[in-house]
Design a protein around this motif. Structure first.
Motif, mmCIF file in Angstrom:
data_model
loop_
_atom_site.group_PDB
_atom_site.id
_atom_site.type_symbol
_atom_site.label_atom_id
_atom_site.label_comp_id
_atom_site.label_asym_id
_atom_site.label_seq_id
_atom_site.Cartn_x
_atom_site.Cartn_y
_atom_site.Cartn_z
ATOM 1 N N ASN A 32 0.794 -1.217 0.145
ATOM 2 C CA ASN A 32 -0.093 -0.015 0.000
ATOM 3 C C ASN A 32 0.896 1.295 -0.048
ATOM 4 O O ASN A 32 0.381 2.282 0.489
ATOM 5 C CB ASN A 32 -1.190 0.175 1.151
ATOM 6 C CG ASN A 32 -1.686 -1.250 1.408
ATOM 7 O OD1 ASN A 32 -2.707 -1.243 0.228
ATOM 8 N ND2 ASN A 32 -1.945 -1.819 2.341
ATOM 9 N N GLN A 72 1.262 6.203 -1.524
ATOM 10 C CA GLN A 72 1.404 7.530 -0.959
ATOM 11 C C GLN A 72 2.628 7.979 -1.151
ATOM 12 O O GLN A 72 3.476 7.757 -0.268
ATOM 13 C CB GLN A 72 0.805 7.416 0.677
ATOM 14 C CG GLN A 72 -0.221 6.615 0.970
ATOM 15 C CD GLN A 72 -1.671 7.091 0.219
ATOM 16 O OE1 GLN A 72 -1.707 8.149 -0.401
ATOM 17 N NE2 GLN A 72 -2.638 6.297 0.605
ATOM 18 N N GLU A 129 1.195 3.356 8.135
ATOM 19 C CA GLU A 129 0.913 2.734 6.893
ATOM 20 C C GLU A 129 -0.634 2.580 6.700
ATOM 21 O O GLU A 129 -1.413 2.853 5.816
ATOM 22 C CB GLU A 129 1.579 1.549 6.755
ATOM 23 C CG GLU A 129 2.856 1.502 6.101
ATOM 24 C CD GLU A 129 3.586 0.400 5.886
ATOM 25 O OE1 GLU A 129 2.977 -0.836 6.467
ATOM 26 O OE2 GLU A 129 4.469 0.341 5.207
ATOM 27 N N ARG A 130 -1.366 2.274 8.038
ATOM 28 C CA ARG A 130 -2.755 2.216 7.889
ATOM 29 C C ARG A 130 -3.260 3.464 7.937
ATOM 30 O O ARG A 130 -4.464 3.530 7.293
ATOM 31 C CB ARG A 130 -3.202 1.600 9.369
ATOM 32 C CG ARG A 130 -2.979 0.061 9.646
ATOM 33 C CD ARG A 130 -3.577 -0.560 10.902
ATOM 34 N NE ARG A 130 -3.322 0.319 12.229
ATOM 35 C CZ ARG A 130 -2.282 -0.343 13.028
ATOM 36 N NH1 ARG A 130 -1.503 -1.253 12.652
ATOM 37 N NH2 ARG A 130 -1.972 0.570 14.122
ATOM 38 N N LYS A 132 -3.232 4.451 4.127
ATOM 39 C CA LYS A 132 -4.327 3.320 3.409
ATOM 40 C C LYS A 132 -5.743 3.935 3.538
ATOM 41 O O LYS A 132 -6.384 3.991 2.638
ATOM 42 C CB LYS A 132 -4.285 1.888 3.928
ATOM 43 C CG LYS A 132 -4.989 1.028 3.024
ATOM 44 C CD LYS A 132 -4.782 -0.385 3.825
ATOM 45 C CE LYS A 132 -5.844 -1.492 3.089
ATOM 46 N NZ LYS A 132 -5.567 -2.875 3.717
ATOM 47 N N ASP A 133 -5.887 4.508 4.731
ATOM 48 C CA ASP A 133 -7.342 4.918 4.907
ATOM 49 C C ASP A 133 -7.576 6.298 4.522
ATOM 50 O O ASP A 133 -8.543 7.028 5.080
ATOM 51 C CB ASP A 133 -7.925 4.872 6.443
ATOM 52 C CG ASP A 133 -7.578 3.170 6.907
ATOM 53 O OD1 ASP A 133 -7.808 2.543 5.975
ATOM 54 O OD2 ASP A 133 -7.283 3.093 8.119
#
Length: 283
Positions: free
Chosen positions: A168, A171, A260-261, A264-265
């Protein structure tokens, strides 16, 4: 660590001698990694400059790997960012060969003990970097399956991109990564008090730097800071060196995972950010 013999004994088509040779090879590889770790711990904790040099050179893997694997990759593939075992690359549609392996790492592996109980153990596996795909043979076959031509292609960039996408890691705007890093830093609840003792400052600064380098928020060199530099890392007792590095790894990993979460969100932060004025997107 679990004996790798069980996995080998379940492999059909091998003689007992071949199975024993395979198990002995894996045992020797494990011993070699253990010896490497002991030597590297001695070198890294020689003095503050040696520690800073290690972190500067290997920040991209410190937050992702355990101590043994950190050292294995640092020695066999200095400066590398992406690595993967064969199974990871296979999931991405890439199939490296044994001769393209850069070294070995220890990976978790469940095994059945003598009572049939499933336990968590470890085994040695080769790892591959994007560079492993620099010279890939693409074979063209006729309708009968006969090879009619062989072309060599460089798929290293494809491998790197696929690895990033699987993580992911789309970004690429520094602003979004920095915001995610701050979220991760808050979640880790590190002591950021400037009056903390030198050892705490030393370790805290290392954790934050590793996380920032992994998330590509900074390219600067590691700075222990005024307080952290008062701590002499050579004073860490040999029996505590591994846990000292493990603590940095685990806390940095916590920040990275939370960041990273967050990325991803947050789909509104896209890789098209900051491509204005003809700037190339940052990788």
């Amino acid at each position: 660590m679990a004996d790798t013999g069980k996995e080998v004994n379940d492999t059909k088509g091998f003689t007992e001698e071949e199975r024993q040779a395979y198990a002995e090879e894996k045992k020797q590889q494990m011993n070699n990694l253990g010896t490497l770790k002991d030597g590297m711990l001695e070198e890294v904790f020689k003095d503050n400059n040696s520690f800073k040099e290690y972190v500067n050179d290997n920040a991209d893997i410190i937050g992702r790997m355990g101590i043994t694997n950190q050292f294995s990759v640092a020695v066999d593939s200095p400066g590398v960012r992406e690595i993967g075992t064969r199974s990871k690359w296979n999931r991405l549609g890439l199939y490296p060969k044994n001769e393209d392996a850069k070294g070995n790492v220890v990976v978790p592996k469940k095994y059945a003990d003598e009572n049939g109980e499933v336990r968590q153990g470890f085994q040695i596996e080769p790892y591959f970097t994007p560079e492993s795909f620099k010279n890939v043979e693409i074979k063209k076959r006729d309708e009968n399956g006969k090879v009619v031509s062989v072309e060599t292609k460089d798929l290293s960039k494809v491998a790197a991109v696929k690895y990033h996408e699987s993580q992911n890691d789309f970004q690429t705007a520094r602003d979004s990564r920095y915001k995610a890093y701050i979220v991760g830093l808050d979640d880790a609840k590190l002591n950021t008090n400037v009056n903390m003792n030198p050892e705490e400052a030393f370790k805290s600064n290392a954790v934050k730097y590793v996380a920032m380098r992994d998330l590509r928020v900074t390219k600067s060199e590691f700075d222990l800071g005024e307080v952290g530099n008062k701590f002499d890392v050579s004073k860490v007792k040999p029996e505590h060196r591994e846990s000292f590095l493990k603590d940095i790894h685990k806390k940095a990993q916590g920040i990275i995972n939370t960041a990273e979460r967050q990325l991803k969100d947050a789909p509104h932060y896209t890789q098209d950010m900051f491509k204005k004025n003809g700037k190339e997107k940052e990788r």
